[in-house]
Design a protein around this motif. Structure first.
Motif, PDB file in Angstrom:
ATOM      1  N   GLY A  70       0.800  -1.221   0.000  1.00 50.78           N
ATOM      2  CA  GLY A  70       0.000   0.000   0.000  1.00 50.78           C
ATOM      3  C   GLY A  70       0.825   1.261   0.000  1.00 50.78           C
ATOM      4  N   MET A  71       1.967   1.269  -0.703  1.00 47.47           N
ATOM      5  CA  MET A  71       2.828   2.448  -0.722  1.00 47.47           C
ATOM      6  C   MET A  71       3.260   2.772  -2.153  1.00 47.47           C
ATOM      7  N   ASN A  72       3.242   4.035  -2.479  1.00 52.56           N
ATOM      8  CA  ASN A  72       3.768   4.471  -3.771  1.00 52.56           C
ATOM      9  C   ASN A  72       5.271   4.685  -3.642  1.00 52.56           C
ATOM     10  N   ILE A  73       6.009   4.028  -4.494  1.00 50.36           N
ATOM     11  CA  ILE A  73       7.464   4.113  -4.436  1.00 50.36           C
ATOM     12  C   ILE A  73       8.012   3.957  -5.846  1.00 50.36           C
ATOM     13  N   SER A  74       9.034   4.718  -6.162  1.00 46.25           N
ATOM     14  CA  SER A  74       9.733   4.572  -7.443  1.00 46.25           C
ATOM     15  C   SER A  74      11.142   4.073  -7.150  1.00 46.25           C
ATOM     16  N   LEU A  75      11.438   2.887  -7.666  1.00 42.84           N
ATOM     17  CA  LEU A  75      12.759   2.294  -7.448  1.00 42.84           C
ATOM     18  C   LEU A  75      13.722   2.716  -8.544  1.00 42.84           C
ATOM     19  N   SER A  76      15.009   2.519  -8.306  1.00 38.86           N
ATOM     20  CA  SER A  76      16.057   3.082  -9.163  1.00 38.86           C
ATOM     21  C   SER A  76      16.516   2.126 -10.266  1.00 38.86           C
ATOM     22  N   VAL A  77      16.261   2.503 -11.512  1.00 36.83           N
ATOM     23  CA  VAL A  77      16.824   1.784 -12.654  1.00 36.83           C
ATOM     24  C   VAL A  77      18.339   1.931 -12.643  1.00 36.83           C
ATOM     25  N   ASN A  78      18.805   3.092 -12.208  1.00 39.78           N
ATOM     26  CA  ASN A  78      20.247   3.386 -12.246  1.00 39.78           C
ATOM     27  C   ASN A  78      21.053   2.430 -11.368  1.00 39.78           C
ATOM     28  N   ASP A  79      20.518   2.116 -10.179  1.00 37.43           N
ATOM     29  CA  ASP A  79      21.187   1.177  -9.277  1.00 37.43           C
ATOM     30  C   ASP A  79      21.381  -0.163  -9.983  1.00 37.43           C
ATOM     31  N   LEU A  80      20.307  -0.718 -10.517  1.00 35.68           N
ATOM     32  CA  LEU A  80      20.369  -2.010 -11.201  1.00 35.68           C
ATOM     33  C   LEU A  80      21.295  -1.952 -12.409  1.00 35.68           C
ATOM     34  N   LEU A  81      21.165  -0.938 -13.213  1.00 36.37           N
ATOM     35  CA  LEU A  81      21.929  -0.805 -14.455  1.00 36.37           C
ATOM     36  C   LEU A  81      23.431  -0.682 -14.187  1.00 36.37           C
ATOM     37  N   ALA A  82      23.787   0.128 -13.190  1.00 32.91           N
ATOM     38  CA  ALA A  82      25.200   0.425 -12.939  1.00 32.91           C
ATOM     39  C   ALA A  82      25.881  -0.576 -12.016  1.00 32.91           C
ATOM     40  N   CYS A  83      25.120  -1.139 -11.059  1.00 35.21           N
ATOM     41  CA  CYS A  83      25.763  -1.906  -9.983  1.00 35.21           C
ATOM     42  C   CYS A  83      25.619  -3.415 -10.104  1.00 35.21           C
ATOM     43  N   CYS A  84      24.745  -3.900 -10.939  1.00 37.87           N
ATOM     44  CA  CYS A  84      24.600  -5.356 -11.070  1.00 37.87           C
ATOM     45  C   CYS A  84      25.815  -5.963 -11.768  1.00 37.87           C
ATOM     46  N   GLY A  85      26.424  -5.217 -12.672  1.00 38.23           N
ATOM     47  CA  GLY A  85      27.643  -5.679 -13.319  1.00 38.23           C
ATOM     48  C   GLY A  85      27.427  -6.813 -14.302  1.00 38.23           C
ATOM     49  N   PHE A  86      28.475  -7.635 -14.500  1.00 38.83           N
ATOM     50  CA  PHE A  86      28.440  -8.675 -15.531  1.00 38.83           C
ATOM     51  C   PHE A  86      27.377  -9.726 -15.257  1.00 38.83           C
ATOM     52  N   ARG A  87      26.925  -9.882 -13.993  1.00 37.57           N
ATOM     53  CA  ARG A  87      25.885 -10.878 -13.710  1.00 37.57           C
ATOM     54  C   ARG A  87      24.621 -10.582 -14.501  1.00 37.57           C
ATOM     55  N   CYS A  88      24.367  -9.301 -14.734  1.00 44.30           N
ATOM     56  CA  CYS A  88      23.145  -8.901 -15.439  1.00 44.30           C
ATOM     57  C   CYS A  88      23.370  -8.689 -16.933  1.00 44.30           C
ATOM     58  N   GLY A  89      24.615  -8.760 -17.395  1.00 45.94           N
ATOM     59  CA  GLY A  89      24.881  -8.554 -18.821  1.00 45.94           C
ATOM     60  C   GLY A  89      25.860  -7.424 -19.050  1.00 45.94           C
ATOM     61  N   ASP A  90      25.451  -6.497 -19.916  1.00 50.68           N
ATOM     62  CA  ASP A  90      26.364  -5.426 -20.333  1.00 50.68           C
ATOM     63  C   ASP A  90      25.772  -4.036 -20.185  1.00 50.68           C
ATOM     64  N   GLY A  91      24.940  -3.836 -19.174  1.00 47.44           N
ATOM     65  CA  GLY A  91      24.422  -2.501 -18.900  1.00 47.44           C
ATOM     66  C   GLY A  91      23.654  -1.897 -20.053  1.00 47.44           C
ATOM     67  N   CYS A  92      24.141  -0.752 -20.558  1.00 48.97           N
ATOM     68  CA  CYS A  92      23.467  -0.061 -21.663  1.00 48.97           C
ATOM     69  C   CYS A  92      23.563  -0.813 -22.989  1.00 48.97           C
ATOM     70  N   ASP A  93      24.421  -1.825 -23.039  1.00 50.05           N
ATOM     71  CA  ASP A  93      24.518  -2.657 -24.236  1.00 50.05           C
ATOM     72  C   ASP A  93      23.677  -3.917 -24.128  1.00 50.05           C
ATOM     73  N   GLY A  94      22.806  -3.967 -23.138  1.00 51.63           N
ATOM     74  CA  GLY A  94      21.865  -5.075 -23.024  1.00 51.63           C
ATOM     75  C   GLY A  94      22.082  -5.928 -21.800  1.00 51.63           C
ATOM     76  N   GLY A  95      21.019  -6.604 -21.354  1.00 43.73           N
ATOM     77  CA  GLY A  95      21.111  -7.427 -20.154  1.00 43.73           C
ATOM     78  C   GLY A  95      20.073  -8.525 -20.137  1.00 43.73           C
ATOM     79  N   TYR A  96      19.967  -9.196 -18.971  1.00 42.56           N
ATOM     80  CA  TYR A  96      19.116 -10.371 -18.807  1.00 42.56           C
ATOM     81  C   TYR A  96      18.014 -10.064 -17.788  1.00 42.56           C
ATOM     82  N   PRO A  97      16.750 -10.078 -18.183  1.00 43.33           N
ATOM     83  CA  PRO A  97      15.668  -9.782 -17.233  1.00 43.33           C
ATOM     84  C   PRO A  97      15.679 -10.661 -15.991  1.00 43.33           C
ATOM     85  N   ILE A  98      15.929 -11.967 -16.144  1.00 47.18           N
ATOM     86  CA  ILE A  98      15.916 -12.858 -14.980  1.00 47.18           C
ATOM     87  C   ILE A  98      16.999 -12.460 -13.980  1.00 47.18           C
ATOM     88  N   ALA A  99      18.158 -12.006 -14.479  1.00 46.99           N
ATOM     89  CA  ALA A  99      19.249 -11.601 -13.593  1.00 46.99           C
ATOM     90  C   ALA A  99      18.904 -10.315 -12.845  1.00 46.99           C
TER      91      ALA A  99
END
Length: 570
Positions: free
Chosen positions: A360-389
């Motif tokens: 019951g709370m309105n909240i906007s989470l950070s795309v930037n955190d995921l994009l910048a800090c997930c690293g190679f586990r999530c893929g290649d950042g602005c060059d593409g990534g993996y939704p499951i990761a």
């Protein structure tokens, strides 16, 4: 349990059943190669060995003493060889041969060639069990395969009788062909230990007489495990774009011809237009925004596939925006800007919505955190990534709020062409406001799962828990979407794209559809939204919905004394 044998001969029947007495090619066993020796090359090789032995003087004396010590360490195994002296000389000769020919790597390459990206890891002197008796040689272990070659040409029985024929005995197995490697022991003589290999198609091999059995066995097992990890790492699942020519990539993505072909097709079910968003963009520029990469299958190991009770009664139409009107994030249309970050947007937006639905709370989470800090586990950042990761990152690392770490591209991409492309931002792990702590701003999911790939389960998941992230193949005609229920009509496969699925329904023409929120701003499509055909897995849209449930960790309620919604920690 390790297999045990009373005598080495007890296991020969399993090997013998795969061999024949044929000569000049392979045995019936596809991994065994019988190579006829060339007398001239054999003589040259032996001459070189003798030359080195004669030249070494004192070194030969030392080598002989080492050989004698070696024989003492091998007595338990040498009883399977024709004679102790022959085997000892074979070891000494093998070492000299390695010196003459430039080391084991050179010998390996000469005997077996080299595969792509192959690296020799180690080599060990040993015996291999054959129907003609144990054969001494060297087993080579590389990152791609194992290979054994006898030290010298051996006498093999001939169908013509007589003294038989001389041939080198070789075994070659690539790692993906090997099912298991195990250790076995002779119960009557525990010092006799064997390496037992079984291929996926049922062939067995036995190796023995290692100077350092533990080192050899560990090396073999480590190489097998690494090969299986690599198979998972590079065995890809998901969307893969066509290979496009430079001419195609340099051409404009929006084409009057495509608009005409769609709009004049009476069965299209949707309308195309030249939109401002991509009016000056090339195919290459458009392609950069499609950031779903084919996902290594290792990311799906242990990930549950969720299904729902098929008797659950679902409405014929559903829109998450009206089902949870208090959750303003559901109706937000964002802009991924100059970056192929759709995989991150689809995940973060869906989790933000689920926090509101669950707590019951309105909240906007950070795309930037995921994009910048997930690293190679999530893929290649602005060059593409993996939704499951992305969803896995929410579980183990959490994601901060947009207020703590706002999206790096504050320009957005409403301008035509969206150029130039932006690089992946650097991970700062620090809130932009000094009075907010990064760790306290983290919000987590308690699970990561995919939804069973059928419309009933996908609808039930959205109905019960909120929007999900889905991926699909984007063709050229999709860039022209304006309204209606999209289905692919014309154009090449450009790449994979991720969006948020927020509902479903049926059009006035009777076409079932999914309702989607895109992140290309409101100048594209139907005010930023689009509909796509439901129930036929159009463009793979139903293949792999991904989601997770929000965690209460770092979440608290605030009593404001008004009708305002509770808020999360930021």
């Amino acid at each position: 349990m390790r297999p045990q044998y009373k005598d080495v001969n007890d296991k020969l029947d399993s090997t013998a059943k795969h061999e024949t007495n044929s000569h000049g090619g392979r045995y019936n066993n596809p991994y065994v190669h019988i190579t006829s020796p060339t007398s001239a090359s054999d003589k040259r090789s032996k001459d070189k060995v003798l030359e080195v032995l004669n030249r070494c003087g004192k070194k030969v004396e030392d080598a002989t003493r080492k050989a004698e010590a070696l024989v003492g360490g091998l007595k338990d195994h040498l009883k399977f060889s024709p004679s102790i002296s022959d085997a000892a000389m074979a070891r000494l000769s093998q070492g000299t041969k390695m010196i003459v020919e430039g080391g084991p790597e050179r010998v390996f390459q000469r005997e077996f060639g080299v595969l792509a990206v192959e690296k020799l890891l180690d080599s060990f002197v040993c015996y291999i069990s054959t129907t003609s008796g144990p054969v001494t040689g060297v087993i080579y272990i590389s990152n791609r395969r194992i290979a054994f070659c006898s030290d010298y040409a051996i006498r093999l029985p001939s169908s013509a009788g007589g003294n038989g024929v001389a041939a080198y005995y070789k075994v070659v197995m690539e790692w993906e062909k090997i099912s298991s490697i195990s250790s076995s022991t002779n119960v009557l003589k525990p010092s006799e230990r064997y390496v037992h290999m079984v291929t996926r198609d049922g062939f067995e091999f036995w190796f023995m007489g290692f100077v350092s059995y533990i080192d050899a066995f560990n090396c073999l097992n480590k190489a097998l495990l690494n090969s299986r990890w690599l198979l998972l790492a590079f065995d890809l699942k998901g969307i893969e774009a066509e290979s496009l020519t430079k001419q195609k990539l340099d051409s404009k993505i929006l084409q009057d011809e495509i608009v005409k072909k769609v709009n004049e097709n009476p069965n299209a079910g949707w309308k195309a237009a030249i939109n401002d968003r991509f009016s000056n963009a090339t195919v290459a520029e458009f392609k950069r925004l499609l950031g779903v990469k084919p996902t290594p299958k290792k990311h799906f190991l242990g990930v549950p596939i969720v299904s729902h009770d098929p008797s659950l009664k679902l409405p014929k139409a559903f829109d998450a925006r009206t089902a949870w009107p208090q959750c303003t994030s559901i109706g937000n249309i964002l802009d991924q800007g100059h970056c192929g970050s759709c995989w991150a947007f689809g995940a973060v937006e869906s989790l933000s919505d689920r926090f509101c639905i669950q707590f019951g709370m309105n909240i906007s989470l950070s795309v930037n955190d995921l994009l910048a800090c997930c690293g190679f586990r999530c893929g290649d950042g602005c060059d593409g990534g993996y939704p499951i990761a992305a969803w896995q990152y929410f579980s183990y690392s959490g994601v901060v709020t947009e207020e703590c770490d706002p999206y790096f591209d504050n320009t957005g991409c409403s301008h035509p062409g969206c150029e130039p492309a932006y690089p992946t931002p650097k991970c700062s792990r620090k809130c932009v406001s000094d009075n907010k702590l990064w760790s306290e701003s983290k919000h987590y999911s308690v699970s990561t799962y995919t939804v069973k790939s059928n419309p009933q389960d996908i609808m039930a998941e959205v109905y019960k828990n909120g929007p999900v992230e889905v991926s699909f193949t984007v063709y050229e005609d999709f860039a022209h979407y304006k309204s209606g229920v999209y289905k692919h009509i014309t154009g090449s496969n450009i790449g994979g794209h991720a969006v948020k699925l927020i509902g479903w329904g049926t059009s006035s023409e009777g076409e079932d559809y999914w309702l989607m929120a895109n992140q290309w701003n409101r100048g594209w499509g139907d005010d930023g939204y689009f509909m796509i055909r439901r129930g036929t897995n159009e463009c793979g849209i139903e293949d792999e919905p991904v989601a997770g449930l929000p965690s209460s960790k770092n979440v608290f309620r605030v009593d404001t004394g008004s009708n305002d919604l509770p808020v999360a920690s930021v």
